[in-house]
Design a protein around this motif. Structure first.
Motif, short mmCIF file in Angstrom:
data_model
loop_
_atom_site.label_atom_id
_atom_site.label_comp_id
_atom_site.label_asym_id
_atom_site.label_seq_id
_atom_site.Cartn_x
_atom_site.Cartn_y
_atom_site.Cartn_z
N SER A 148 46.95 31.70 55.68
CA SER A 148 47.50 33.03 55.45
C SER A 148 49.03 32.99 55.52
CB SER A 148 46.90 34.02 56.46
OG SER A 148 47.21 35.34 56.12
N ASN A 204 43.61 30.01 52.18
CA ASN A 204 43.52 31.46 52.00
C ASN A 204 44.88 32.13 52.13
OD1 ASN A 204 40.91 30.33 53.19
ND2 ASN A 204 40.22 32.31 52.43
N THR A 205 45.80 31.72 51.29
CA THR A 205 47.16 32.22 51.35
C THR A 205 47.60 32.71 49.98
OG1 THR A 205 49.39 31.71 52.16
CG2 THR A 205 48.28 30.00 50.88
N THR A 206 48.78 33.27 49.92
CA THR A 206 49.31 33.81 48.68
C THR A 206 50.66 33.19 48.37
OG1 THR A 206 49.84 35.86 47.48
CG2 THR A 206 50.45 35.76 49.79
N PRO A 261 51.94 40.13 49.59
CA PRO A 261 50.49 40.26 49.75
C PRO A 261 49.90 41.54 49.17
CG PRO A 261 51.51 39.53 51.80
CD PRO A 261 52.63 39.90 50.87
N THR A 278 48.24 40.76 45.91
CA THR A 278 47.13 39.80 45.81
C THR A 278 45.98 40.16 46.75
OG1 THR A 278 48.25 38.34 47.40
CG2 THR A 278 48.58 37.89 45.06
N MET A 279 45.93 41.40 47.21
CA MET A 279 44.86 41.82 48.09
C MET A 279 43.96 42.81 47.39
SD MET A 279 47.13 44.31 50.59
CE MET A 279 45.83 44.51 51.78
N SER A 324 45.00 46.24 45.21
CA SER A 324 46.43 46.01 45.02
C SER A 324 47.05 47.03 44.07
CB SER A 324 46.65 44.60 44.48
OG SER A 324 45.98 44.41 43.24
N THR A 333 43.42 38.20 50.78
CA THR A 333 44.11 37.41 49.76
C THR A 333 43.09 37.01 48.71
OG1 THR A 333 45.61 36.52 51.44
CG2 THR A 333 45.56 35.41 49.31
N ALA A 364 45.01 34.29 43.90
CA ALA A 364 46.27 33.82 44.47
C ALA A 364 46.22 32.31 44.70
CB ALA A 364 46.55 34.54 45.79
N HIS A 380 38.67 35.90 54.43
CA HIS A 380 40.02 35.46 54.78
C HIS A 380 40.02 34.50 55.96
CE1 HIS A 380 44.32 35.78 54.30
NE2 HIS A 380 44.47 35.97 55.60
#
Length: 419
Positions: A180, A208-210, A214, A217-218, A221, A325, A329, A350
């Motif tokens: 994250s 599990n990151t962007t 954020p 990409t959530m 959004s 996320t 992403a 996540h």
């Protein structure tokens, strides 16, 4: 973790309303009973008493039945911490760093997600410590690390990561693992210090990151991104009324409302009760003011344009059920990185590194083993530099979990081990 924080706040106020209703019902019954006792009237109905007592009990003890309903049984690695040592960060914050595992070979350096701490890596400690060196640190303002004097920013976290790297044995290659906001920190560090890639830093793992704000990409959004100014104002207000929110959050944890928010937003599959309770507890322990300042830092950050410059072996995990996320992403990151490899975990949320730890850690173990082998080849008297890009080895195959469809295949890659 913006979506999770939003749900936590929402459910916290619902939990507080239930507590208030319990108090009102108990007072209503007591007042009626007192009047009847004083005037010698018939005793009033006890229904408000029983309802009030039941709601009060749920407000203070609801965590236990909620965990039984939302979590599953099963053995999990109990959270523990190694003996930590203090490292002064780039801006003067005192950072907690823990080192364990093997005494030689690569060191996996873990950076956790926002509102959490190094305690979240219980499964990685248990499953990877027998083969690699492991290093964990708490981001500024979280866990055992002090707050940064100069404020919160992803760039500042990246420089703190640099300080942590400098504190580790210089003769051992590092593989940076970030979940994250930890993955955002790792990407920023790599973009700011390319001279350390394929040298001090052998590879990176992004979980599990962007790669950008954020809010873009959530889940939801398209609704949340236009609301960014409102979210910023609410975050700034949270820093002012942080003590009040903190007390409300603890009542929410007791009632199980925080566990419900964590289960919905954080997990894709059904976690164990210990995993759910651990995650909810870490979120509750973290200061709402720190959470808010970190959220402000995230929504003013992007690394998208610099991804092609991060030329180092990279393993990128994306969860198919990740609401915080979205998986696109991770797909964008893996496609943009020159040496990026995507691993899709269809039923991971996540908190995939926790709930699907066996698969995540097996993939990391295979990847780290490949990186170590590549480093050994590069160290041989062949004229190549450490982790030379022209090395003739292929990485192990990142893949979906067994049973997932359309697992990516790359010529020369080996298949992942089953769970």
């Amino acid at each position: 973790m913006l979506l999770l924080v939003f749900l936590q706040r929402l459910f916290s106020f619902v939990s507080l309303a239930i507590l208030g209703l319990a108090g009102w019902l108990l007072w209503r019954w007591y007042d009626a009973w007192h009047v009847a006792e004083t005037l010698g009237l018939e005793e009033p109905s006890r229904a408000p008493l029983w309802w009030g007592a039941g709601l009060l009990a749920f407000s203070l003890l609801g965590r236990f039945p909620v965990l039984m309903l939302l979590g599953r049984g099963g053995a999990t690695s109990p959270p523990r911490r190694a003996g930590g040592r203090e490292v002064v960060g780039a801006d003067g914050a005192v950072l907690n760093v823990e080192l364990e595992g093997t005494a030689d070979g690569p060191i996996l350096l873990f950076t956790h997600g926002w509102a959490l701490s190094a305690r979240i890596w219980a499964e990685a400690r248990a499953e990877l410590g027998g083969r690699f060196g492991l290093a964990f640190w708490d981001l500024p303002g979280l866990g055992r690390s002090g707050r940064p004097p100069a404020g919160y920013s992803i760039e500042g976290f990246a420089e703190d990561l640099h300080a942590v790297i400098d504190s580790l044995p210089a003769d051992r290659p590092l593989i940076l693992v970030g979940h994250s906001i930890g993955g955002m920190t790792v990407q920023t560090f790599c973009a700011r210090h390319p001279e350390l890639l394929n040298n001090r830093v052998a590879a990176i793992v992004l979980e599990n990151t962007t790669h950008t704000n954020p809010l873009e990409t959530m889940l939801f959004s398209r609704v949340l991104k236009p609301m960014q100014p409102v979210i910023e104002v609410m975050s700034k207000v949270s820093t002012v009324v942080s003590p009040v929110i903190w007390l409300v959050n603890w009542q929410s944890w007791l009632s199980g409302a925080t566990h419900l928010a964590t289960r919905i937003a954080g997990f894709g599959a059904r976690p164990t009760r210990e995993q759910l309770d651990r995650t909810a507890l870490l979120i509750t322990k973290s200061s709402p003011a720190v959470q808010a300042r970190g959220n402000l830092a995230m929504i003013h950050w992007s690394i998208t344009g610099d991804l092609p410059l991060i030329d180092v072996p990279a393993l990128v995990f994306a969860g198919g059920r990740d609401l915080i996320t979205k998986d696109h992403a991770g797909e964008t990151i893996a496609a943009a990185l020159p040496q990026g490899r995507l691993v899709r975990v269809e039923d991971a949320g996540h908190m995939g590194p926790v709930e699907k730890s066996a698969f995540y850690n097996e993939q990391i173990e295979d990847f780290a083993g490949f990186v170590h082998l590549l480093a050994s080849r590069a160290a041989a008297p062949s004229g190549r530099s450490f982790l030379s890009p022209d090395a003739d080895l292929a990485p192990p195959a990142p893949a979906q979990e067994p049973g997932d469809r359309d697992a990516p295949t790359v010529p020369g890659m080996t298949a992942p081990r089953p769970i």
